[in-house]
Scaffold this motif. Structure first.
Motif, mmCIF file in Angstrom:
data_model
loop_
_atom_site.group_PDB
_atom_site.id
_atom_site.type_symbol
_atom_site.label_atom_id
_atom_site.label_comp_id
_atom_site.label_asym_id
_atom_site.label_seq_id
_atom_site.Cartn_x
_atom_site.Cartn_y
_atom_site.Cartn_z
ATOM 1 N N ASP A 58 -19.989 -67.240 10.697
ATOM 2 C CA ASP A 58 -19.745 -68.320 11.536
ATOM 3 C C ASP A 58 -18.229 -66.940 12.494
ATOM 4 O OD1 ASP A 58 -20.547 -71.101 11.005
ATOM 5 O OD2 ASP A 58 -18.692 -71.098 9.803
ATOM 6 N N ARG A 59 -17.969 -65.812 12.319
ATOM 7 C CA ARG A 59 -17.223 -65.112 13.165
ATOM 8 C C ARG A 59 -18.533 -64.003 13.743
ATOM 9 N NH1 ARG A 59 -14.950 -60.646 9.409
ATOM 10 N NH2 ARG A 59 -13.500 -62.321 8.746
ATOM 11 N N ARG A 63 -18.237 -64.574 17.960
ATOM 12 C CA ARG A 63 -17.971 -63.163 19.153
ATOM 13 C C ARG A 63 -18.906 -62.901 19.678
ATOM 14 N NH1 ARG A 63 -13.929 -58.941 14.744
ATOM 15 N NH2 ARG A 63 -12.302 -60.478 14.682
ATOM 16 N N PRO A 105 -10.789 -60.262 11.313
ATOM 17 C CA PRO A 105 -9.540 -60.172 12.317
ATOM 18 C C PRO A 105 -8.283 -59.506 12.507
ATOM 19 C CG PRO A 105 -9.295 -62.246 10.901
ATOM 20 C CD PRO A 105 -11.038 -61.807 10.717
#
Length: 142
Positions: A58-59, A63, A105
């Motif tokens: 998902d990250r 991004r 993050p």
């Protein structure tokens, strides 16, 4: 020649998930410029890849959303005259993109007040600038 792409210690992309396409490159090349397919397009299906862990998928997708076309990330390299050098450049670029996208993050910034010294330096700089400008004004003798 095709070997796995090591992104991080925990993330390795198998060579079977990478797809290379070759085409003619623009730019310098001498006699072989019109015959050698030295430009490399390396594509990787981020959305469907089983090698990306679920907690990272998902990250990475979020991004890279502006670079993805139907979940596929494409990287092109044509800066070198040799196909092998362009293949290595494309692999490095893809690994860097995936490494940056998978990075955790950054820590949230904690708001702090300016120090007394920094406030005083700012005010004294403003006063110096104001006096410089004030000296430029005024009646000038003829």
């Amino acid at each position: 020649m095709a070997e796995d792409l090591v992104v991080t210690r925990a993330l390795v992309i198998p060579a079977g998930e990478l797809h290379e396409r070759f085409s003619r490159s623009s730019g310098p090349g001498g006699q072989g410029v019109n015959t050698a397919d030295s430009r490399v397009e390396l594509s990787f299906d981020v959305a469907a890849s089983p090698s990306i862990p679920e907690h990272l998928r998902d990250r990475v997708l979020a991004r890279l959303r502006t670079r993805l076309v139907d979940g596929v990330l494409v990287v092109a390299a044509s800066e070198h005259r040799a196909q092998l050098a362009n293949r290595a450049a494309a692999r490095d670029r893809l690994a860097r993109l995936l490494r940056d996208a998978a990075a955790p993050p950054p820590k949230a910034r904690r708001a702090t007040k300016p120090t007394r010294g920094s406030q005083e330096r700012r005010i004294s700089a403003k006063k110096r600038r104001a006096s410089t400008k004030a000296n430029r004004r005024g009646p000038f003798p003829d």
